[in-house]
Design a protein around this motif. Structure first.
Motif, PDB file in Angstrom:
ATOM      1  N   GLN A 177      -3.765  -0.911  11.558  1.00 35.36           N
ATOM      2  CA  GLN A 177      -3.217  -1.125  12.909  1.00 35.36           C
ATOM      3  C   GLN A 177      -4.133  -2.068  13.714  1.00 35.36           C
ATOM      4  O   GLN A 177      -4.521  -1.776  14.843  1.00 35.36           O
ATOM      5  CB  GLN A 177      -2.989   0.226  13.616  1.00 35.36           C
ATOM      6  CG  GLN A 177      -2.314   0.170  14.992  1.00 35.36           C
ATOM      7  CD  GLN A 177      -1.001  -0.640  15.009  1.00 35.36           C
ATOM      8  OE1 GLN A 177      -0.393  -0.884  13.988  1.00 35.36           O
ATOM      9  NE2 GLN A 177      -0.570  -1.085  16.161  1.00 35.36           N
ATOM     10  N   PRO A 202      -0.641  -4.961   2.317  1.00 33.89           N
ATOM     11  CA  PRO A 202      -0.029  -4.465   3.552  1.00 33.89           C
ATOM     12  C   PRO A 202       0.774  -3.191   3.316  1.00 33.89           C
ATOM     13  O   PRO A 202       1.454  -3.065   2.297  1.00 33.89           O
ATOM     14  CB  PRO A 202       0.903  -5.608   3.959  1.00 33.89           C
ATOM     15  CG  PRO A 202       1.237  -6.288   2.679  1.00 33.89           C
ATOM     16  CD  PRO A 202       0.065  -6.132   1.770  1.00 33.89           C
ATOM     17  N   ILE A 253      -9.247   5.050  11.749  1.00 37.42           N
ATOM     18  CA  ILE A 253      -8.627   4.132  10.785  1.00 37.42           C
ATOM     19  C   ILE A 253      -9.369   2.801  10.741  1.00 37.42           C
ATOM     20  O   ILE A 253      -8.827   1.769  10.397  1.00 37.42           O
ATOM     21  CB  ILE A 253      -7.108   3.936  11.059  1.00 37.42           C
ATOM     22  CG1 ILE A 253      -6.836   3.608  12.525  1.00 37.42           C
ATOM     23  CG2 ILE A 253      -6.322   5.156  10.652  1.00 37.42           C
ATOM     24  CD1 ILE A 253      -5.363   3.294  12.814  1.00 37.42           C
ATOM     25  N   ALA A 305       0.848  -1.203   0.000  1.00 36.43           N
ATOM     26  CA  ALA A 305       0.000   0.000   0.000  1.00 36.43           C
ATOM     27  C   ALA A 305       0.877   1.245   0.000  1.00 36.43           C
ATOM     28  O   ALA A 305       1.441   1.626   1.028  1.00 36.43           O
ATOM     29  CB  ALA A 305      -0.935  -0.008   1.205  1.00 36.43           C
ATOM     30  N   ARG A 325     -15.253  -4.104  -3.851  1.00 35.52           N
ATOM     31  CA  ARG A 325     -14.881  -3.937  -2.442  1.00 35.52           C
ATOM     32  C   ARG A 325     -16.151  -3.962  -1.611  1.00 35.52           C
ATOM     33  O   ARG A 325     -17.000  -3.075  -1.733  1.00 35.52           O
ATOM     34  CB  ARG A 325     -14.144  -2.624  -2.198  1.00 35.52           C
ATOM     35  CG  ARG A 325     -13.884  -2.412  -0.704  1.00 35.52           C
ATOM     36  CD  ARG A 325     -12.990  -1.249  -0.426  1.00 35.52           C
ATOM     37  NE  ARG A 325     -12.773  -1.065   1.002  1.00 35.52           N
ATOM     38  CZ  ARG A 325     -11.993  -0.146   1.525  1.00 35.52           C
ATOM     39  NH1 ARG A 325     -11.331   0.673   0.735  1.00 35.52           N
ATOM     40  NH2 ARG A 325     -11.856  -0.032   2.831  1.00 35.52           N
ATOM     41  N   ARG A 349       0.841  11.612  13.299  1.00 36.61           N
ATOM     42  CA  ARG A 349       0.107  10.529  13.962  1.00 36.61           C
ATOM     43  C   ARG A 349      -0.224  10.798  15.445  1.00 36.61           C
ATOM     44  O   ARG A 349      -1.343  10.526  15.863  1.00 36.61           O
ATOM     45  CB  ARG A 349       0.857   9.184  13.830  1.00 36.61           C
ATOM     46  CG  ARG A 349       1.075   8.734  12.384  1.00 36.61           C
ATOM     47  CD  ARG A 349       1.443   7.271  12.261  1.00 36.61           C
ATOM     48  NE  ARG A 349       0.310   6.433  12.568  1.00 36.61           N
ATOM     49  CZ  ARG A 349       0.086   5.873  13.719  1.00 36.61           C
ATOM     50  NH1 ARG A 349       0.946   5.986  14.708  1.00 36.61           N
ATOM     51  NH2 ARG A 349      -0.991   5.157  13.895  1.00 36.61           N
ATOM     52  N   TYR A 408       3.092   6.134   7.302  1.00 35.01           N
ATOM     53  CA  TYR A 408       2.220   7.286   7.567  1.00 35.01           C
ATOM     54  C   TYR A 408       2.979   8.380   8.315  1.00 35.01           C
ATOM     55  O   TYR A 408       2.434   9.031   9.195  1.00 35.01           O
ATOM     56  CB  TYR A 408       0.949   6.835   8.308  1.00 35.01           C
ATOM     57  CG  TYR A 408       0.248   5.711   7.577  1.00 35.01           C
ATOM     58  CD1 TYR A 408      -0.374   5.948   6.363  1.00 35.01           C
ATOM     59  CD2 TYR A 408       0.254   4.402   8.070  1.00 35.01           C
ATOM     60  CE1 TYR A 408      -0.980   4.915   5.651  1.00 35.01           C
ATOM     61  CE2 TYR A 408      -0.351   3.363   7.369  1.00 35.01           C
ATOM     62  CZ  TYR A 408      -0.962   3.626   6.154  1.00 35.01           C
ATOM     63  OH  TYR A 408      -1.554   2.610   5.453  1.00 35.01           O
ATOM     64  N   ASP A 441      -0.506  -1.357  -4.282  1.00 30.67           N
ATOM     65  CA  ASP A 441      -1.888  -0.897  -4.125  1.00 30.67           C
ATOM     66  C   ASP A 441      -1.837   0.620  -4.156  1.00 30.67           C
ATOM     67  O   ASP A 441      -1.187   1.230  -3.304  1.00 30.67           O
ATOM     68  CB  ASP A 441      -2.441  -1.410  -2.783  1.00 30.67           C
ATOM     69  CG  ASP A 441      -3.706  -0.689  -2.359  1.00 30.67           C
ATOM     70  OD1 ASP A 441      -4.596  -0.516  -3.203  1.00 30.67           O
ATOM     71  OD2 ASP A 441      -3.799  -0.290  -1.179  1.00 30.67           O
ATOM     72  N   MET A 497       2.373  11.995   5.378  1.00 31.16           N
ATOM     73  CA  MET A 497       1.345  12.858   5.958  1.00 31.16           C
ATOM     74  C   MET A 497       1.929  14.209   6.384  1.00 31.16           C
ATOM     75  O   MET A 497       1.244  15.018   7.011  1.00 31.16           O
ATOM     76  CB  MET A 497       0.672  12.162   7.154  1.00 31.16           C
ATOM     77  CG  MET A 497      -0.130  10.929   6.725  1.00 31.16           C
ATOM     78  SD  MET A 497      -0.884  10.053   8.115  1.00 31.16           S
ATOM     79  CE  MET A 497      -2.353  11.040   8.384  1.00 31.16           C
ATOM     80  N   GLY A 504      -3.775  -3.832   6.778  1.00 32.11           N
ATOM     81  CA  GLY A 504      -4.251  -3.589   8.139  1.00 32.11           C
ATOM     82  C   GLY A 504      -3.481  -4.265   9.251  1.00 32.11           C
ATOM     83  O   GLY A 504      -3.756  -4.009  10.425  1.00 32.11           O
ATOM     84  N   PHE A 505      -2.503  -5.134   8.907  1.00 36.67           N
ATOM     85  CA  PHE A 505      -1.746  -5.812   9.976  1.00 36.67           C
ATOM     86  C   PHE A 505      -1.082  -4.775  10.881  1.00 36.67           C
ATOM     87  O   PHE A 505      -0.378  -3.894  10.403  1.00 36.67           O
ATOM     88  CB  PHE A 505      -0.644  -6.695   9.391  1.00 36.67           C
ATOM     89  CG  PHE A 505      -1.148  -7.801   8.507  1.00 36.67           C
ATOM     90  CD1 PHE A 505      -2.089  -8.708   8.966  1.00 36.67           C
ATOM     91  CD2 PHE A 505      -0.662  -7.940   7.217  1.00 36.67           C
ATOM     92  CE1 PHE A 505      -2.540  -9.739   8.145  1.00 36.67           C
ATOM     93  CE2 PHE A 505      -1.112  -8.965   6.395  1.00 36.67           C
ATOM     94  CZ  PHE A 505      -2.053  -9.857   6.858  1.00 36.67           C
ATOM     95  N   GLY A 549      -9.575  -2.038   7.990  1.00 34.42           N
ATOM     96  CA  GLY A 549      -9.005  -1.006   8.862  1.00 34.42           C
ATOM     97  C   GLY A 549      -7.506  -1.193   8.971  1.00 34.42           C
ATOM     98  O   GLY A 549      -6.926  -2.034   8.290  1.00 34.42           O
ATOM     99  N   HIS A 578     -13.011  -7.889  -2.852  1.00 41.70           N
ATOM    100  CA  HIS A 578     -12.004  -7.182  -2.039  1.00 41.70           C
ATOM    101  C   HIS A 578     -12.642  -6.697  -0.748  1.00 41.70           C
ATOM    102  O   HIS A 578     -13.839  -6.413  -0.708  1.00 41.70           O
ATOM    103  CB  HIS A 578     -11.504  -5.977  -2.857  1.00 41.70           C
ATOM    104  CG  HIS A 578     -10.601  -5.019  -2.108  1.00 41.70           C
ATOM    105  ND1 HIS A 578     -10.962  -3.716  -1.858  1.00 41.70           N
ATOM    106  CD2 HIS A 578      -9.367  -5.163  -1.585  1.00 41.70           C
ATOM    107  CE1 HIS A 578      -9.962  -3.098  -1.215  1.00 41.70           C
ATOM    108  NE2 HIS A 578      -8.980  -3.951  -1.030  1.00 41.70           N
TER     109      HIS A 578
END
Ligand code: LLP
Length: 429
Positions: free
Chosen positions: A203, A274, A162, A58, A149, A312, A378, A79, A382, A239-240, A201, A197
């Motif tokens: 984390q 991921p 998230i 991702a 999706r 963050r 991130y 992705d 960001m 999301g892992f 989310g 798909h």
């Protein structure tokens, strides 16, 4: 697992002392470990080997071209969520047939560019998007491959900002409408239905939400597959979760144990997207203490990185370990009894500009170099120029070598697109 280690009284990234990097490029600065990135790709691949997944990294997590090249060389796909990200991955040499395009609001022109590039598929999120994509593909005399999706309505138990896989978020179509929409796609001449798909989310630090989501999309895909033979992919999204505070995040093998049998039962191929788990712990943000001050009962450590550099903590109350680069390794979490809790804050004119609150720290002072850990995902992506601050450089480390894969912005960069003396033009109604 990462390759940031304190040894001989200072913190290293692989075999390069972070203090040396700070001397070379100044602070604040992002530093990434190539070896850590590669390790995580390999760990996913190994754990899921039984289904030989297509790992589509991702790009939104960290889109630096140097980082993307490491991933491309490690054989991942990508992705993307914008034509900007597509531009980046193609510049990094990505194979278009390993690119999936996600996002709740793609423009027609983005769809057209992606079709021209020959990407693997679009993850389509709504009935109207199907209509728009069908029109774009037809006008180009192309057939667009589509995964629907769906929103499996699973609570991923993560921060609400998230969390994406529950009913009432803007993402995906409700799973109850997924089958009908998939059949519309299958019946549209300019579209080809290739899969289902979901992405629930980010984390997420337990296995169970993934297992529930994959079970739901597997069931839908199996139903569709009965009479639509172009269906060949299950895409479980990303999301892992990773360790920010301590060593506690499930091993890849734990996820695989739950997910692989579900995928195998469908006979379909697996895509995963991921981001954080690959780059998160592969990065740190270097920052220097500008000064310390006392306000009321609090000790404030003012550093030269702010919420514009690393958002963050302010946006999600995200926890990042922060520790001086010179000196010993931090004690285990919860064992910091002897240290004074401080607020670590940036120079931005916002009360919300903090990197850590009530954080036990040794006695740091002016000029001390600190590392904000787990900042590879991130982080830079960001960053903004808020308060007219130049965005920091990015450095990639491999072994005992470093490369400045993005230079620090300059004051000229800050005003590059302003046209303060632009003449006013008559605009006729
Ligand atoms: N696939 C899709 C469709 C996504 O929306 C995302 C992340 C991913 C994959 C990658 O998820 P990951 O494996 O990195 O968890 N800025 C937030 C995270 C936003 C995640 C957005 N979507 C943060 O700093 O925590």
């Amino acid at each position: 697992m990462d390759w940031f280690r304190h040894r001989d009284g200072q913190l290293y990234c692989e075999d390069v002392p972070l203090a040396t990097i700070a001397e070379r490029v100044g602070t604040p600065a992002y530093v990434y470990s190539a070896r850590t990135i590669e390790h995580h790709v390999e760990a996913i691949r190994e754990a899921f080997a039984a289904v030989d997944p297509l790992i589509c990294y991702a790009v939104k997590a960290n889109g630096n071209l140097g980082v993307l090249r490491v991933l491309r060389e490690a054989g991942t796909g990508f992705d993307i969520v914008s034509v900007g990200e597509m531009h980046r991955v193609l510049m990094a040499g990505a194979d278009p047939t390993k690119i999936v395009f996600s996002g709740v609001g793609k423009t027609a022109s983005e769809m057209q560019s992606a079709l021209e590039a020959g990407i693997l598929m679009f993850n389509v999120e709504s009935e109207e998007e199907v209509e728009i994509l069908a029109g774009v593909a037809a006008s180009m005399d192309r057939i667009a491959s589509v995964a629907i999706r769906v929103n499996p309505d699973v609570d991923p138990k993560t921060h609400r900002y998230i969390s994406t896989g529950q009913a009432e978020t803007k993402f995906g179509v409700d799973i109850e409408r997924g089958e009908a929409l998939a059949r519309v796609v299958a019946g549209t001449p300019s579209l080809r239905l290739v899969g289902v798909h979901c992405h629930i989310g980010s984390q997420i630090t337990s296995v169970e939400p993934f297992a529930r989501a994959v079970a739901r999309i597997a069931e839908l895909a199996t139903t569709l597959r009965q009479d639509i033979d172009t269906v060949e992919w299950l895409n479980m999204g990303g999301g892992f979760g990773i360790y920010y505070k301590d060593g506690k995040a499930p091993e890849m093998s734990a996820y695989a144990e739950a997910i692989v049998p579900l995928v195998q039962a469908t006979g379909l191929k697996l895509i995963m997207e991921p981001g954080r788990v690959i780059v998160g712990n592969a990065g740190a943000l270097l920052t220097r203490v500008l000064l310390t001050k006392q306000s009321g009962t609090r000790r404030f450590v003012v550093v030269d990185a702010g919420m514009n550099d690393v958002l963050r903590p302010s946006l999600y109350e995200g926890y990042h370990r922060i520790w001086p680069v010179l000196g010993d390794a931090p004690p285990p979490l919860g064992d910091e009894g002897g240290f004074e809790p401080c607020h670590v804050v940036g120079p931005i004119c916002e009360t919300g500009d903090f990197l850590a609150k009530d954080r036990p720290l040794p006695d740091v002072g002016r000029g001390d170099l600190m590392a904000v850990m787990s900042a590879g995902a991130y982080g830079f992506v960001m960053a903004s120029n808020y308060n007219d601050r130049c965005r920091p450089p990015e450095v990639l480390v491999r072994g005992d070598e470093m490369a400045v894969v993005r230079v620090r912005e300059t004051l000229d960069d800050l005003v590059r697109y302003d046209r303060g003396d632009a003449p006013f033009e008559q605009v006729n109604a």
